[in-house]
Enzyme design. Structure first.
Site, short mmCIF file in Angstrom:
data_model
loop_
_atom_site.label_atom_id
_atom_site.label_comp_id
_atom_site.label_asym_id
_atom_site.label_seq_id
_atom_site.Cartn_x
_atom_site.Cartn_y
_atom_site.Cartn_z
N SER A 1 0.75 -1.19 0.00
CA SER A 1 0.12 0.24 0.03
C SER A 1 0.82 1.30 -0.18
O SER A 1 0.45 2.27 -0.55
CB SER A 1 -0.94 0.09 1.16
OG SER A 1 -0.28 0.09 2.27
N HIS B 1 8.93 3.11 8.94
CA HIS B 1 8.71 2.39 10.01
C HIS B 1 7.54 2.66 10.77
O HIS B 1 7.30 3.93 11.05
CB HIS B 1 10.14 2.33 10.87
CG HIS B 1 10.08 1.45 12.09
ND1 HIS B 1 10.18 0.06 11.97
CD2 HIS B 1 9.83 1.90 13.39
CE1 HIS B 1 10.15 -0.36 13.33
NE2 HIS B 1 9.91 0.72 14.36
#
Ligand code: GRF
Length: 195
Positions: A13, A109
């Site tokens: 995504s 992250h």
């Protein structure tokens, strides 16, 4: 034109948002999407957008990280990327690989680094009772999840949040953050993006 390769392991995504943003006056274009999993759903999504893809199954290289990376480097170097974006890429890269792309490899992250490097970031934030969580885009260095920060997006942790509800809230911001960081990075601007 700045050439960008993107490494994924799953749905991709974040990769999609990066590819979709690299149009018009954007100084970069996606030249390759590669994965360590030939079954990664993101590969078909990238191909549907006309981006060349490659896959090297890390399971073909048991206990041979260097062998896997050498196989992955072949299509990667052929694409001649200027920038390498890790986007949901779930393999730890050796210092040797990272140094090949020193100063031009980014990762996203799902935590407010330096908090919660590694895995299960949302569960850890909830467990700690944090009021905020989020995502960080950083330069990749040989130390895991530790490179200079290029952008951060914050979201509230809400009462009753589960790791899944928090992950979904963070992911929405990831999809805004990573394209904004890549635009600046590709233009040579290292000013952090703070959302
Ligand atoms: C996201 O949580 C991202 O922060 C992490 O991998 C997860 C899935 O990313 N890096 P994607 O949907 O495959 O881009």
């Amino acid at each position: 034109m700045t050439r960008v390769a993107i490494l994924i392991s799953g749905g991709g995504s974040n990769m999609l948002r990066l590819v979709e943003d690299m149009t018009g006056d954007h100084p970069a274009r996606a030249v390759l999407v590669a994965s360590n999993d030939p079954g990664a759903a993101g590969l078909a999504r990238a191909a549907a957008l006309g981006v060349p893809t490659a896959a090297v199954d890390h399971r073909d290289f048991p206990r041979d990280r260097a062998g896997f990376e050498a196989a992955l480097l072949a299509p990667l170097l052929e694409a001649e990327p200027d920038i390498l974006c890790l986007a949901g890429f779930m393999r730890i890269l050796t210092p040797g690989f990272v140094e090949r792309f020193d100063g031009r490899m980014l990762n996203i992250h799902p935590s407010l680094l330096p908090k919660y490097p590694g895995l299960h970031t949302h569960a850890r934030a909830i467990e700690a009772g944090d009021a905020e969580a989020g995502a960080t885009v950083h330069m990749v260095t040989p130390e895991l999840d530790a490179g200079p920060m290029l952008g951060q997006a914050r979201v509230p942790v809400l009462p009753g949040d589960t790791p899944d509800t928090l992950a979904a809230r963070v992911l929405v911001q990831e999809h805004r953050l990573y394209p904004a960081v890549l635009r600046r990075f590709a233009a040579g601007d290292r000013t952090p993006v703070l959302l």
